[in-house]
Design a protein around this motif. Structure first.
Motif, short mmCIF file in Angstrom:
data_model
loop_
_atom_site.label_atom_id
_atom_site.label_comp_id
_atom_site.label_asym_id
_atom_site.label_seq_id
_atom_site.Cartn_x
_atom_site.Cartn_y
_atom_site.Cartn_z
N GLY A 281 -39.69 119.00 -43.26
CA GLY A 281 -40.59 118.10 -42.85
C GLY A 281 -39.57 116.82 -42.54
O GLY A 281 -38.42 116.86 -42.85
N VAL A 282 -39.87 115.78 -41.72
CA VAL A 282 -39.13 114.68 -41.51
C VAL A 282 -40.04 113.55 -41.63
O VAL A 282 -41.09 113.31 -41.09
CB VAL A 282 -38.37 114.79 -40.03
N GLU A 283 -39.53 112.52 -41.94
CA GLU A 283 -40.05 111.25 -42.09
C GLU A 283 -40.53 110.62 -40.75
O GLU A 283 -39.42 110.61 -39.91
CB GLU A 283 -39.41 110.14 -42.87
N VAL A 284 -41.47 110.28 -40.25
CA VAL A 284 -41.83 109.61 -39.01
C VAL A 284 -42.39 108.28 -39.10
O VAL A 284 -42.88 107.92 -39.93
CB VAL A 284 -42.44 110.63 -38.02
N VAL A 285 -42.35 107.47 -37.70
CA VAL A 285 -43.10 106.18 -37.72
C VAL A 285 -44.24 106.29 -36.59
O VAL A 285 -43.86 106.87 -35.45
CB VAL A 285 -41.97 105.11 -37.29
N LEU A 286 -45.42 105.94 -36.80
CA LEU A 286 -46.51 106.12 -35.81
C LEU A 286 -46.58 104.84 -35.02
O LEU A 286 -46.42 103.71 -35.87
CB LEU A 286 -47.73 106.63 -36.30
N VAL A 311 -44.64 109.12 -31.30
CA VAL A 311 -44.43 109.21 -32.67
C VAL A 311 -42.50 109.15 -32.73
O VAL A 311 -42.08 110.15 -31.66
CB VAL A 311 -44.72 110.37 -33.26
N ARG A 312 -41.83 108.51 -33.36
CA ARG A 312 -40.56 108.61 -33.45
C ARG A 312 -40.14 109.04 -34.92
O ARG A 312 -40.85 109.08 -35.95
CB ARG A 312 -40.01 107.36 -33.24
N LEU A 313 -38.75 109.52 -35.20
CA LEU A 313 -38.13 109.61 -36.41
C LEU A 313 -37.97 108.17 -37.11
O LEU A 313 -37.98 107.10 -36.46
CB LEU A 313 -36.71 110.16 -36.27
N ALA A 325 -45.92 121.58 -35.32
CA ALA A 325 -45.89 120.50 -36.49
C ALA A 325 -46.99 119.67 -36.70
O ALA A 325 -47.95 119.47 -35.68
CB ALA A 325 -44.54 119.53 -36.40
N LEU A 326 -47.41 119.20 -37.68
CA LEU A 326 -48.39 118.35 -37.89
C LEU A 326 -48.05 117.02 -38.62
O LEU A 326 -47.13 116.84 -39.13
CB LEU A 326 -49.49 119.01 -38.61
N ILE A 327 -48.82 116.05 -38.59
CA ILE A 327 -48.61 114.52 -39.14
C ILE A 327 -49.26 114.36 -40.45
O ILE A 327 -50.71 114.74 -40.62
CB ILE A 327 -48.98 113.58 -38.08
N GLN A 334 -50.80 103.34 -45.13
CA GLN A 334 -49.87 102.34 -45.70
C GLN A 334 -48.62 102.90 -46.33
O GLN A 334 -47.81 102.44 -47.12
CB GLN A 334 -50.51 101.40 -46.72
N GLY A 335 -48.45 104.34 -46.36
CA GLY A 335 -47.41 104.88 -46.79
C GLY A 335 -46.56 105.54 -45.82
O GLY A 335 -46.60 105.57 -44.76
N VAL A 336 -45.81 106.62 -46.57
CA VAL A 336 -44.65 107.46 -45.52
C VAL A 336 -45.46 108.28 -44.90
O VAL A 336 -46.57 108.98 -45.36
CB VAL A 336 -43.90 108.37 -46.74
N ALA A 337 -45.08 108.55 -43.75
CA ALA A 337 -45.56 109.51 -42.60
C ALA A 337 -44.63 110.53 -42.35
O ALA A 337 -43.37 110.50 -42.47
CB ALA A 337 -46.06 108.76 -41.41
N LEU A 338 -45.14 111.86 -42.53
CA LEU A 338 -44.27 112.99 -42.32
C LEU A 338 -44.61 113.91 -41.43
O LEU A 338 -46.01 113.92 -41.17
CB LEU A 338 -44.50 113.70 -43.77
N MET A 339 -43.95 114.45 -40.63
CA MET A 339 -44.11 115.73 -39.43
C MET A 339 -43.50 116.92 -40.38
O MET A 339 -42.44 116.90 -40.59
CB MET A 339 -43.27 115.40 -38.41
N ILE A 340 -44.52 117.74 -40.40
CA ILE A 340 -44.01 118.80 -41.53
C ILE A 340 -44.21 120.21 -40.58
O ILE A 340 -44.74 120.27 -39.45
CB ILE A 340 -44.98 119.06 -42.51
#
Length: 442
Positions: A281-286, A311-313, A325-327, A334-340
């Motif tokens: 997975g990677v951390e992303v920003v919505l 959606v960006r890294l 992939a899913l989010i 309010q927390g970390v968003a992940l693309m897995i």
């Protein structure tokens, strides 16, 4: 893997049916545990506990757990089990050698029947699972075993850092392999009867391991619930996946040399479809205005789709193309968003708790030199207790947002019900089952 018996197995390291249980379908309707309210050990961070434990109600002890010489019932059970084991192909000399000195273990019975729930947030869990100490020890382990890990990676096509991260979470890089006699523990749990079929199967598997000569009976040690070695394999999965990587004629996951254990873990992940080079997975920003209905397990799309949604890294770059992939929002908006990606599911075969998978993946990234998560966690929130999760489900259903069951597991159905309730209130529908939301329902 632990989840094949308990879909949200969350016991302290060396205290649970651990890695590499034979995968079967989960008996519960929600396949994954709630990330925000995890039942995890409260052991000190220095012990680096790894996992999760199903909440069970303690049951009264039905028979006293006393030394074998004082328990004729246990002796009778051993005699009956011996007949079944020999009929299943275990040689008499193997059985008798394995059971020499075996006694009923009162501590094992007590631990099995009195597994209290400790509610802990994901971020608290990760503070220990991916502590600076654990990251540093992981990097040291990679450096110490670099040639072995490179050879394992070449053979099994599983990224070495992931194998090392599992090693780190399961036994603190071999420092906590467990010292319980496996034959005694499995015999105790099979005799106790609460999960007789499961533990008899594990005991037969342990006898097959002994019969193959991989380890001597009293050197077959591990957790009180049967998990063995550096990466905590159950006996049945050991039979299916353990490797003799060093070529000495034994699949040795117990000794100080972790070679066979690390290779066995890589073989396990490879068996279940690991894609070499694909991130877990990677951390992303919505983006602002993102449609939160697109988050969660039920929406899987390719990189092009997510790029079009904005959606960006986390560092601002484009999200990578590693297939569908899913989010995942483990702490809501309010927390970390992940693309897995698909490799997330492969790690799940080791332990199906989302927090464990995130812990393994993030630890692997940090060992490889990656940065901590950039986004913050809602550290002012506390975890819901099991009773509160069940109350949440009851109140959502009563309010017209059915969760399709009241089991205390906040999985896809409950998250969808939370999301629909949030939409009805005009708030961000992120599916986050918080105490604040429960208070609104009250």
């Amino acid at each position: 893997m632990r989840g094949v018996i308990y879909p949200i197995l969350a016991l302290c390291a060396l205290g649970a049916p651990a890695a590499a249980l034979p995968p079967v379908s989960s008996p519960l309707p929600q396949p994954r545990p709630e990330l925000r309210t995890l039942a995890v050990s409260t052991a000190a961070v220095r012990r680096e506990p790894t996992a999760f434990a199903v909440t069970r109600s303690p049951r009264p002890v039905l028979r006293g757990a006393v030394p074998a010489a004082e328990d004729p019932g246990f002796r009778r059970w051993i005699a009956e089990f011996r007949t079944r084991a020999l009929a299943g192909g275990i040689r008499a000399e193997t059985f008798d050698r394995a059971f020499a000195g075996v006694a009923l273990q009162s501590r094992v019975v007590e631990r099995d029947r009195n597994q209290a729930e400790f509610s802990r947030t994901l971020w608290d869990y990760l503070d220990g699972a991916v502590s600076d100490t654990r990251v540093a020890n992981g990097r040291r382990a990679v450096a110490e075993h670099r040639e072995t890990l490179a050879a394992i990676e070449r053979r099994y096509r599983v990224d070495a850092e992931v194998v090392v991260a599992i090693w780190g979470l399961e036994s603190a890089y071999g420092a906590m392999r467990g010292s319980t006699d496996i034959v005694s523990a499995m015999a105790t749990l099979a005799y106790d009867g609460r999960r007789r079929d499961f533990f008899e199967a594990q005991l037969i598997a342990a006898l097959r391991i002994l019969q193959a000569g991989d380890v001597a009976p009293r050197q077959m040690t591990g957790s009180w619930a049967g998990a063995m070695g550096h990466t905590q394999f159950m006996p049945t999965s050991y039979l299916e996946h353990a490797q003799d990587f060093d070529g000495d004629g034994r699949r040795d996951i117990w000794s100080d040399d972790p070679t066979d254990a690390l290779a066995s873990t890589a073989a396990y992940l490879a068996h279940f479809g690991w894609t070499y080079g694909q991130p877990w997975g990677v951390e992303v920003v919505l983006p602002r205005g993102f449609d939160y209905a697109l988050t969660g397990e039920r929406v899987r799309r390719d990189a092009g789709f997510w790029r079009r949604q904005g959606v960006r890294l986390a560092d601002g770059g484009q999200v990578p193309d590693h297939g569908q992939a899913l989010i995942l929002l483990p702490a809501g908006a309010q927390g970390v968003a992940l693309m897995i990606f698909d490799n997330f599911r492969v790690i799940e075969r080791y332990n199906p708790a989302d927090a464990y998978v995130i812990g393994v993946g993030h630890l692997a990234d940090r060992i490889a030199g990656g940065a901590p998560f950039r986004a913050s966690w809602p550290r002012g929130d506390r975890a819901l207790t099991g009773d509160e999760r069940r109350e949440l489900q009851q109140r959502l259903t009563a309010a017209g947002f059915p969760t399709n069951g009241v089991d205390g597991i906040v999985g896809p159905n409950t998250i969808e019900a939370v999301r629909r309730f949030q939409q009805s209130r005009g708030v961000v529908p992120d599916g986050y089952a918080s105490l604040r939301l429960l208070e609104q329902l009250r």
